[in-house]
Scaffold this motif. Structure first.
Motif, PDB file in Angstrom:
ATOM      1  N   VAL A  69      13.115  23.878 -10.185  1.00  0.00           N
ATOM      2  CA  VAL A  69      12.800  22.738 -10.238  1.00  0.00           C
ATOM      3  C   VAL A  69      13.505  21.945  -8.773  1.00  0.00           C
ATOM      4  N   THR A  70      14.235  22.706  -8.305  1.00  0.00           N
ATOM      5  CA  THR A  70      15.155  22.043  -7.261  1.00  0.00           C
ATOM      6  C   THR A  70      14.345  21.250  -6.297  1.00  0.00           C
ATOM      7  N   ASN A  71      13.244  21.749  -5.840  1.00  0.00           N
ATOM      8  CA  ASN A  71      12.506  21.080  -4.605  1.00  0.00           C
ATOM      9  C   ASN A  71      11.964  20.066  -4.990  1.00  0.00           C
ATOM     10  N   ALA A  72      11.410  19.944  -6.215  1.00  0.00           N
ATOM     11  CA  ALA A  72      10.447  18.794  -6.891  1.00  0.00           C
ATOM     12  C   ALA A  72      11.691  17.856  -7.222  1.00  0.00           C
ATOM     13  N   GLU A  73      13.008  18.047  -7.610  1.00  0.00           N
ATOM     14  CA  GLU A  73      13.984  17.173  -7.859  1.00  0.00           C
ATOM     15  C   GLU A  73      14.298  16.559  -6.487  1.00  0.00           C
ATOM     16  N   LYS A  74      14.437  17.274  -5.370  1.00  0.00           N
ATOM     17  CA  LYS A  74      14.655  16.682  -4.228  1.00  0.00           C
ATOM     18  C   LYS A  74      13.758  15.714  -3.619  1.00  0.00           C
ATOM     19  N   ASP A 107       0.930  -1.157  -0.090  1.00  0.00           N
ATOM     20  CA  ASP A 107      -0.081  -0.213   0.071  1.00  0.00           C
ATOM     21  C   ASP A 107       0.827   1.244   0.044  1.00  0.00           C
ATOM     22  N   ARG A 108       1.767   1.158   0.731  1.00  0.00           N
ATOM     23  CA  ARG A 108       2.711   2.468   0.931  1.00  0.00           C
ATOM     24  C   ARG A 108       3.504   2.616  -0.565  1.00  0.00           C
ATOM     25  N   ILE A 109       3.647   1.539  -1.056  1.00  0.00           N
ATOM     26  CA  ILE A 109       4.523   1.689  -2.466  1.00  0.00           C
ATOM     27  C   ILE A 109       3.333   2.423  -3.492  1.00  0.00           C
ATOM     28  N   LYS A 110       2.433   1.896  -3.519  1.00  0.00           N
ATOM     29  CA  LYS A 110       1.124   2.241  -4.177  1.00  0.00           C
ATOM     30  C   LYS A 110       1.148   3.742  -4.328  1.00  0.00           C
ATOM     31  N   GLU A 111       1.082   4.445  -2.764  1.00  0.00           N
ATOM     32  CA  GLU A 111       0.905   5.815  -2.396  1.00  0.00           C
ATOM     33  C   GLU A 111       2.473   6.654  -2.938  1.00  0.00           C
ATOM     34  N   LEU A 112       3.306   6.137  -2.666  1.00  0.00           N
ATOM     35  CA  LEU A 112       4.619   6.746  -3.149  1.00  0.00           C
ATOM     36  C   LEU A 112       4.609   6.597  -4.805  1.00  0.00           C
ATOM     37  N   LYS A 113       4.235   5.846  -5.523  1.00  0.00           N
ATOM     38  CA  LYS A 113       4.255   5.760  -6.846  1.00  0.00           C
ATOM     39  C   LYS A 113       3.257   7.018  -7.366  1.00  0.00           C
ATOM     40  N   MET A 114       2.024   7.145  -6.777  1.00  0.00           N
ATOM     41  CA  MET A 114       1.202   8.101  -7.293  1.00  0.00           C
ATOM     42  C   MET A 114       2.013   9.528  -6.831  1.00  0.00           C
ATOM     43  N   ASP A 115       2.405   9.764  -5.757  1.00  0.00           N
ATOM     44  CA  ASP A 115       3.152  10.968  -5.301  1.00  0.00           C
ATOM     45  C   ASP A 115       4.328  11.345  -6.559  1.00  0.00           C
ATOM     46  N   TYR A 116       4.745  10.105  -6.724  1.00  0.00           N
ATOM     47  CA  TYR A 116       6.080  10.400  -7.680  1.00  0.00           C
ATOM     48  C   TYR A 116       5.531  10.745  -8.996  1.00  0.00           C
ATOM     49  N   ILE A 117       4.440  10.157  -9.452  1.00  0.00           N
ATOM     50  CA  ILE A 117       3.741  10.624 -10.728  1.00  0.00           C
ATOM     51  C   ILE A 117       3.273  12.236 -10.801  1.00  0.00           C
ATOM     52  N   ARG A 118       2.670  12.374  -9.450  1.00  0.00           N
ATOM     53  CA  ARG A 118       2.388  13.769  -9.296  1.00  0.00           C
ATOM     54  C   ARG A 118       3.420  14.814  -9.300  1.00  0.00           C
ATOM     55  N   ILE A 119       4.431  14.653  -8.762  1.00  0.00           N
ATOM     56  CA  ILE A 119       5.528  15.501  -8.509  1.00  0.00           C
ATOM     57  C   ILE A 119       6.182  15.495  -9.804  1.00  0.00           C
ATOM     58  N   GLN A 120       6.294  14.251 -10.671  1.00  0.00           N
ATOM     59  CA  GLN A 120       7.009  14.364 -11.700  1.00  0.00           C
ATOM     60  C   GLN A 120       6.413  15.412 -13.022  1.00  0.00           C
ATOM     61  N   ASN A 121       4.887  15.210 -12.940  1.00  0.00           N
ATOM     62  CA  ASN A 121       4.023  16.177 -13.617  1.00  0.00           C
ATOM     63  C   ASN A 121       4.323  17.580 -13.265  1.00  0.00           C
ATOM     64  N   ASP A 122       4.444  17.930 -12.006  1.00  0.00           N
ATOM     65  CA  ASP A 122       4.657  19.152 -11.442  1.00  0.00           C
ATOM     66  C   ASP A 122       5.971  19.683 -11.844  1.00  0.00           C
ATOM     67  N   LEU A 123       6.960  18.772 -12.001  1.00  0.00           N
ATOM     68  CA  LEU A 123       8.340  19.038 -12.330  1.00  0.00           C
ATOM     69  C   LEU A 123       8.472  19.476 -13.831  1.00  0.00           C
ATOM     70  N   ASP A 124       7.499  18.993 -14.815  1.00  0.00           N
ATOM     71  CA  ASP A 124       7.667  18.919 -16.005  1.00  0.00           C
ATOM     72  C   ASP A 124       7.098  20.248 -16.279  1.00  0.00           C
TER      73      ASP A 124
END
Length: 60
Positions: free
Chosen positions: A34-39, A8-25
């Protein structure tokens, strides 16, 4: 953590990762900082790696 909790935690982190990656883009496309998003992505990658190792141990 139990196997289900780890999954469940892995699923949550993957969703967060996708959201942050979109924000970074979006930030990159408008020339934003983009420094904070990369961190955040790096931290998520580290936690995902640790959880995947823990999951592998529970599967044995």
């Amino acid at each position: 953590m139990t196997k289900t909790e780890i999954e469940d935690r892995i699923k949550e982190l993957k969703m967060d990762y996708i959201r942050i990656q979109n924000d970074l883009d979006k930030l990159e496309s408008v020339g934003g900082n983009v420094t904070n998003a990369e961190k955040q992505l790096k931290q998520l990658e580290t936690e995902l790696s640790e959880l995947n190792k823990a999951l592998a141990k529970t599967s044995k």
